[in-house]
Scaffold this motif. Structure first.
Motif, mmCIF file in Angstrom:
data_model
loop_
_atom_site.group_PDB
_atom_site.id
_atom_site.type_symbol
_atom_site.label_atom_id
_atom_site.label_comp_id
_atom_site.label_asym_id
_atom_site.label_seq_id
_atom_site.Cartn_x
_atom_site.Cartn_y
_atom_site.Cartn_z
ATOM 1 N N VAL A 49 39.601 60.462 45.349
ATOM 2 C CA VAL A 49 39.277 59.241 46.170
ATOM 3 C C VAL A 49 39.961 58.458 45.753
ATOM 4 C CG1 VAL A 49 37.029 60.474 46.639
ATOM 5 C CG2 VAL A 49 36.639 58.955 44.306
ATOM 6 N N SER A 50 40.136 57.429 46.849
ATOM 7 C CA SER A 50 40.596 55.656 46.250
ATOM 8 C C SER A 50 39.619 54.784 47.270
ATOM 9 C CB SER A 50 42.409 55.871 46.684
ATOM 10 O OG SER A 50 42.353 56.195 48.115
ATOM 11 N N ALA A 51 40.488 53.674 46.562
ATOM 12 C CA ALA A 51 40.149 52.377 47.535
ATOM 13 C C ALA A 51 40.402 51.125 47.157
ATOM 14 C CB ALA A 51 38.478 52.258 47.390
ATOM 15 N N ASP A 52 41.071 50.760 48.065
ATOM 16 C CA ASP A 52 42.279 49.454 48.387
ATOM 17 C C ASP A 52 40.806 47.880 48.319
ATOM 18 O OD1 ASP A 52 44.154 50.484 48.352
ATOM 19 O OD2 ASP A 52 43.746 50.926 50.420
ATOM 20 N N LEU A 53 41.242 47.561 47.516
ATOM 21 C CA LEU A 53 41.147 45.065 48.454
ATOM 22 C C LEU A 53 41.785 44.847 48.179
ATOM 23 C CD1 LEU A 53 38.308 44.579 48.019
ATOM 24 C CD2 LEU A 53 38.592 43.588 45.743
ATOM 25 N N TYR A 54 41.904 43.454 49.230
ATOM 26 C CA TYR A 54 42.964 42.568 49.592
ATOM 27 C C TYR A 54 41.967 41.400 48.927
ATOM 28 C CZ TYR A 54 45.601 45.949 51.790
ATOM 29 O OH TYR A 54 46.168 47.215 51.512
ATOM 30 N N VAL A 55 43.487 40.926 48.222
ATOM 31 C CA VAL A 55 41.951 39.470 47.863
ATOM 32 C C VAL A 55 43.196 38.334 47.618
ATOM 33 C CG1 VAL A 55 40.825 38.554 45.697
ATOM 34 C CG2 VAL A 55 40.692 40.547 45.948
ATOM 35 N N THR A 56 43.074 37.197 48.104
ATOM 36 C CA THR A 56 43.612 35.992 48.020
ATOM 37 C C THR A 56 43.426 35.668 47.553
ATOM 38 O OG1 THR A 56 44.504 35.514 49.841
ATOM 39 C CG2 THR A 56 45.002 34.577 49.581
ATOM 40 N N VAL A 57 43.753 34.104 45.792
ATOM 41 C CA VAL A 57 43.580 33.271 45.344
ATOM 42 C C VAL A 57 44.279 32.450 45.185
ATOM 43 C CG1 VAL A 57 43.367 33.013 42.153
ATOM 44 C CG2 VAL A 57 42.907 35.410 43.229
ATOM 45 N N GLU A 58 43.908 30.866 45.293
ATOM 46 C CA GLU A 58 44.225 29.841 45.653
ATOM 47 C C GLU A 58 43.043 28.995 44.350
ATOM 48 O OE1 GLU A 58 42.899 29.513 49.461
ATOM 49 O OE2 GLU A 58 44.668 30.631 50.604
ATOM 50 N N PRO A 59 43.569 28.046 44.309
ATOM 51 C CA PRO A 59 43.347 26.571 43.370
ATOM 52 C C PRO A 59 41.818 26.720 43.408
ATOM 53 C CG PRO A 59 45.832 25.889 43.853
ATOM 54 C CD PRO A 59 45.937 26.784 44.697
ATOM 55 N N GLY A 60 41.404 27.238 42.966
ATOM 56 C CA GLY A 60 39.710 26.377 43.442
ATOM 57 C C GLY A 60 38.900 28.071 44.049
ATOM 58 N N ALA A 61 39.626 28.988 44.980
ATOM 59 C CA ALA A 61 38.682 29.479 45.514
ATOM 60 C C ALA A 61 39.680 30.951 45.741
ATOM 61 C CB ALA A 61 39.456 29.200 47.312
#
Length: 155
Positions: A49-61
């Motif tokens: 089984v697998s899963a993906d997650l897309y995350v954007t990290v910016e200053p303070g967020a």
């Protein structure tokens, strides 16, 4: 097909806390940028089984670029990989898009994420689709510190 073991509520609750700690430790360790997190696990019944997650990290967020359902699927798979009674083998790979693609990874062992050997990760990265504009650079994964008390729970 045999039914998977059912972990008790205390083990599941503890693993959920560890998964939350892992994500809150992982994202700052990866730093700013757009990150694709991919978890792949082999369950004890041999099913992958697998899963993906897309995350954007910016200053303070920090922004998760998925629906709540997709986030929950990723979180549940990470939780049961860390809980370790229904998952035999699991890896988490993070690919960061900045100037090129930076890839690092962790193996789940003894209920926690441990940096993968870069040679093993490089071999896995060779199977990624080639992108001439942004080649993959395999990096050492940062060490993620266990939550307090996790080492005592395992002993």
């Amino acid at each position: 097909m045999p039914e998977l073991p059912r972990p008790d509520n205390a083990a599941t609750t503890s693993a959920m806390g560890h998964a939350q700690h892992a994500l809150t430790t992982l994202l700052p360790a990866l730093g700013e940028g757009s990150h694709e997190l991919h978890i792949n696990a082999e369950r004890t019944d041999g099913t992958e089984v697998s899963a993906d997650l897309y995350v954007t990290v910016e200053p303070g967020a920090c922004r998760v670029d998925h629906s709540a359902e997709e986030y929950v699927q990723f979180f549940v798979l990470l939780t049961f990989a860390l809980e370790n009674s229904t998952v035999r083998d699991a890896v988490l790979i993070a690919t960061t898009a900045n100037a090129g693609l930076r890839t690092c990874g962790w193996e789940v062992r003894a209920g926690w994420l441990h940096p993968m050997d870069t040679a093993d990760l490089h071999q896995a990265a060779m199977s990624f689709p080639p992108d001439d504009a942004a080649p993959h650079v395999v990096c050492h994964a940062p060490v993620l510190h266990r939550p307090h008390g996790a080492a005592k729970e395992r002993s």
